[in-house]
Motif scaffolding. Sequence first.
Motif, PDB file in Angstrom:
ATOM      1  N   THR A   1       1.014  -0.715  -0.347  1.00 26.40           N
ATOM      2  CA  THR A   1       0.086   0.026  -0.013  1.00 26.40           C
ATOM      3  C   THR A   1       1.197   1.550  -0.286  1.00 26.40           C
TER       4      THR A   1
ATOM      5  N   SER B   1       0.472   4.974   1.434  1.00 25.05           N
ATOM      6  CA  SER B   1      -0.314   5.471   2.183  1.00 25.05           C
ATOM      7  C   SER B   1       0.760   6.453   2.831  1.00 25.05           C
ATOM      8  N   PHE B   2       2.146   6.238   3.037  1.00 25.27           N
ATOM      9  CA  PHE B   2       3.075   6.634   3.459  1.00 25.27           C
ATOM     10  C   PHE B   2       3.942   7.934   1.720  1.00 25.27           C
TER      11      PHE B   2
ATOM     12  N   ALA C   1       1.236  10.598   1.351  1.00 33.40           N
ATOM     13  CA  ALA C   1       1.448  11.507   2.841  1.00 33.40           C
ATOM     14  C   ALA C   1       2.857  12.825   2.628  1.00 33.40           C
ATOM     15  N   LEU C   2       3.587  12.359   1.739  1.00 38.09           N
ATOM     16  CA  LEU C   2       4.862  12.508   1.728  1.00 38.09           C
ATOM     17  C   LEU C   2       4.769  13.557   1.154  1.00 38.09           C
TER      18      LEU C   2
ATOM     19  N   ILE D   1       4.029  16.933   1.740  1.00 43.61           N
ATOM     20  CA  ILE D   1       4.674  17.461   2.487  1.00 43.61           C
ATOM     21  C   ILE D   1       6.537  17.957   1.928  1.00 43.61           C
TER      22      ILE D   1
ATOM     23  N   ASP E   1       4.391   1.004   2.007  1.00 44.71           N
ATOM     24  CA  ASP E   1       4.502   0.873   3.325  1.00 44.71           C
ATOM     25  C   ASP E   1       5.036  -0.219   4.101  1.00 44.71           C
ATOM     26  N   LYS E   2       4.951  -1.423   4.077  1.00 42.65           N
ATOM     27  CA  LYS E   2       5.213  -2.328   4.463  1.00 42.65           C
ATOM     28  C   LYS E   2       6.353  -2.568   3.742  1.00 42.65           C
TER      29      LYS E   2
ATOM     30  N   LEU F   1      13.185   7.488  14.822  1.00 48.33           N
ATOM     31  CA  LEU F   1      13.052   7.965  14.447  1.00 48.33           C
ATOM     32  C   LEU F   1      12.092   9.011  15.406  1.00 48.33           C
TER      33      LEU F   1
ATOM     34  N   ARG G   1      -3.982  10.629  12.590  1.00 48.72           N
ATOM     35  CA  ARG G   1      -4.184  10.697  11.113  1.00 48.72           C
ATOM     36  C   ARG G   1      -5.836  10.831  11.080  1.00 48.72           C
TER      37      ARG G   1
ATOM     38  N   THR H   1      -4.038   4.685   7.573  1.00 50.81           N
ATOM     39  CA  THR H   1      -3.851   2.971   7.118  1.00 50.81           C
ATOM     40  C   THR H   1      -2.925   2.236   7.759  1.00 50.81           C
TER      41      THR H   1
ATOM     42  N   SER I   1      -0.595  -1.034   7.224  1.00 50.65           N
ATOM     43  CA  SER I   1       0.424  -1.830   6.478  1.00 50.65           C
ATOM     44  C   SER I   1       1.597  -1.858   6.876  1.00 50.65           C
ATOM     45  N   PHE I   2       1.936  -0.188   8.046  1.00 48.80           N
ATOM     46  CA  PHE I   2       3.499  -0.425   7.997  1.00 48.80           C
ATOM     47  C   PHE I   2       3.910  -1.634   9.123  1.00 48.80           C
TER      48      PHE I   2
ATOM     49  N   ASP J   1       0.912   4.795   8.557  1.00 51.24           N
ATOM     50  CA  ASP J   1       1.348   5.066   7.784  1.00 51.24           C
ATOM     51  C   ASP J   1       1.343   6.242   6.972  1.00 51.24           C
ATOM     52  N   LYS J   2       0.527   7.443   6.754  1.00 52.82           N
ATOM     53  CA  LYS J   2       0.531   8.522   7.169  1.00 52.82           C
ATOM     54  C   LYS J   2       1.228   8.866   7.520  1.00 52.82           C
TER      55      LYS J   2
ATOM     56  N   LEU K   1       3.770   8.220   9.654  1.00 46.04           N
ATOM     57  CA  LEU K   1       4.487   8.114   9.474  1.00 46.04           C
ATOM     58  C   LEU K   1       5.928   8.927   8.595  1.00 46.04           C
ATOM     59  N   ALA K   2       5.087   9.014   7.495  1.00 42.50           N
ATOM     60  CA  ALA K   2       6.253  10.288   6.662  1.00 42.50           C
ATOM     61  C   ALA K   2       5.760  11.731   6.959  1.00 42.50           C
ATOM     62  N   LEU K   3       5.318  12.158   8.249  1.00 47.11           N
ATOM     63  CA  LEU K   3       5.570  13.145   9.177  1.00 47.11           C
ATOM     64  C   LEU K   3       6.855  12.880  10.037  1.00 47.11           C
TER      65      LEU K   3
ATOM     66  N   VAL L   1       9.034  10.634   9.559  1.00 46.66           N
ATOM     67  CA  VAL L   1      10.368  10.116   9.001  1.00 46.66           C
ATOM     68  C   VAL L   1      10.710  11.649   8.225  1.00 46.66           C
ATOM     69  N   GLU L   2       9.693  12.486   7.635  1.00 48.65           N
ATOM     70  CA  GLU L   2      10.688  14.125   7.539  1.00 48.65           C
ATOM     71  C   GLU L   2      10.718  14.551   7.939  1.00 48.65           C
TER      72      GLU L   2
ATOM     73  N   LEU M   1       6.959  22.026   8.673  1.00 49.22           N
ATOM     74  CA  LEU M   1       6.031  21.358   8.269  1.00 49.22           C
ATOM     75  C   LEU M   1       4.997  22.166   8.785  1.00 49.22           C
TER      76      LEU M   1
ATOM     77  N   ALA N   1       4.324  23.494   5.217  1.00 49.18           N
ATOM     78  CA  ALA N   1       3.848  22.722   4.318  1.00 49.18           C
ATOM     79  C   ALA N   1       2.579  21.875   4.544  1.00 49.18           C
ATOM     80  N   PHE N   2       2.036  21.852   5.972  1.00 49.78           N
ATOM     81  CA  PHE N   2       1.039  21.337   6.315  1.00 49.78           C
ATOM     82  C   PHE N   2      -0.233  23.143   6.233  1.00 49.78           C
TER      83      PHE N   2
END
Lengths: 322, 322
Positions: A82, A84-85, A88-89, A92, A102-103, B53, B78, B82, B84-85, B102-103, B105-107, B109-110, B128, B131-132
């Motif tokens: 999937t 989603s990451f 979302a990335l 930003i 994601d996995k 992280l 959020r 989802t 999956s991660f 998963d979403k 995580l984007a924050l 990781v970034e 950020l 960006a948001f």
Amino acid sequence: MNGTSGSQRKSIVALCGGVGGAKLALGLDRVAAENSDISIVANVGDDFRWLGLYISPDIDTILYTLSGNADEKKGWGRKDETWSFMEALQEIRSDAWFNLGDKDLALHVERSSRMAAGASLSETTNDLRAAFKVRSRIIPVSDDSIRTYLRSKNTWLPFQEYFVHQKCEPSVSEIAYRGAELARLHDDVRHLLIDETPDAVVICPSNPMLSIEPMLAIPELRQALRETKAPVVGVSPIISREAVKGPTAKLFTEFGIEPSAQACAYRYRDFIDAFVIDLNDEVELPGVEIRKERILMTTNEDKQRVATCVLDFAASMAKRKT
Amino acid sequence: MNGTSGSQRKSIVALCGGVGGAKLALGLDRVAAENSDISIVANVGDDFRWLGLYISPDIDTILYTLSGNADEKKGWGRKDETWSFMEALQEIRSDAWFNLGDKDLALHVERSSRMAAGASLSETTNDLRAAFKVRSRIIPVSDDSIRTYLRSKNTWLPFQEYFVHQKCEPSVSEIAYRGAELARLHDDVRHLLIDETPDAVVICPSNPMLSIEPMLAIPELRQALRETKAPVVGVSPIISREAVKGPTAKLFTEFGIEPSAQACAYRYRDFIDAFVIDLNDEVELPGVEIRKERILMTTNEDKQRVATCVLDFAASMAKRKT
């Protein structure tokens, strides 16, 4: 057969890049892991850091392929992935051109976390292999940094920039494996090749220039392959002048080399004893025995058949070499 | 109204923790960001590293809430998330008790990537926020490390261990804000409170012990709140002896304090000028003006209504304070 009896077990070492090589690695794992110690020596020339994460594309592909998690249709990444990451990335970050599912991300985050805590790439890879229940060992060719760069006109492109971002489109005039000359061959690979004599050393059908030669650029590895008493058997990544996947044929052409099984075998001429090519191909190389086999690996049966062919070939070579 | 006219713009500073506080922060942003510079000073006592992280739960909640990305039903993370991660991570890691969508995580990781490249938490937060597309500034109370620990019997638990892993179940006898005493108040917060006089300083309805007091434990902040000429208005996180969310009431009880708006106001007695409580509550505290309002914030209208009440209250206090 007694799997615990060390003296009975065979030892197989396979040099492997990404997708094409991993298919044969899977075949070897499935036909031989019961009675053999399989060590898959993985290219690290594609490795890079992105978003602070340590990404090792060839090791990832081998892990996913051998654990049954690879997306075989897409040819990279994990199946049932999937995204989603990434969605979302991208909200930003403007330059998110490297896709992380994601996995898939779980592997990168876990690896990076372990390495940040002081573990080496090879220790981490071995732990992850166990977590993914992969029987064959996966050994990064070196824990030192080797980074493949490709020169296009006047610009040196890091591998992922060339391969993923620019989709192999730039024409390439030179390739460099930065760090390889000083990189230390992983101790276990040295031990396997030099101190022991494996029953077979396999050069998987990976792109010679981008997957196998970054490893061979470690002087000690090339030397060990020349000196080992084990039979070294390569499998052609090119069938009828076309690479099964990726930019192998394109790169050969850009270097003025006609893409062929012959050209691949020639690059390995100083250390291979045998080379497996497709039914309609021809290779003639002094001191190198050739065996023909249907080497396009689509199904799992194909992979196991080619693996069996390679191991049989090695066994027959071993008798003659000693 | 001319939003670009600096002299006309008001300045609002709000101290804020996670979910409860962020509701009021959202209200302030929605009713005042057009004609005010809103600075949300965020607690960092919950911050921690996991899998390498950098996770800043209160800043994340504020970012998601103000950008319309918060999962209001679940109360954290959020919306449209989802997982999956986490599923993939749990296959390779046994102690994956902290849930990262998963979403989401984007924050993380970034942020971690930017901080690994040398950016401070506050610089990263500001990027950020942009960006948001969040108008209000979000300022970590300090770029130094402050970490909330809770003592249960003989064990000091890091905040997330208590809050997430053990679901606030251990009874707590002591709380420590490690690092706070030596942490430097963020320059911009010092500047806003000491060099300028905001039109309002708001203490959002966050858990006093876990969200506001980790910030107040920076000596310079508490001193600045005592000395500022700006009206300081708190909003009770407790309604009719119950916290709207989280362990506030449980913690108060474990410390032998009856959970009430009165007890909350009392903790802030050295610096608040005014306190907003729910319609059926009572607070009596010398030097502190009380206003009653329906402070349970469910809808966006609620959040804006409470924000308007707070700002009106501050405006009326300002007249009296000067």
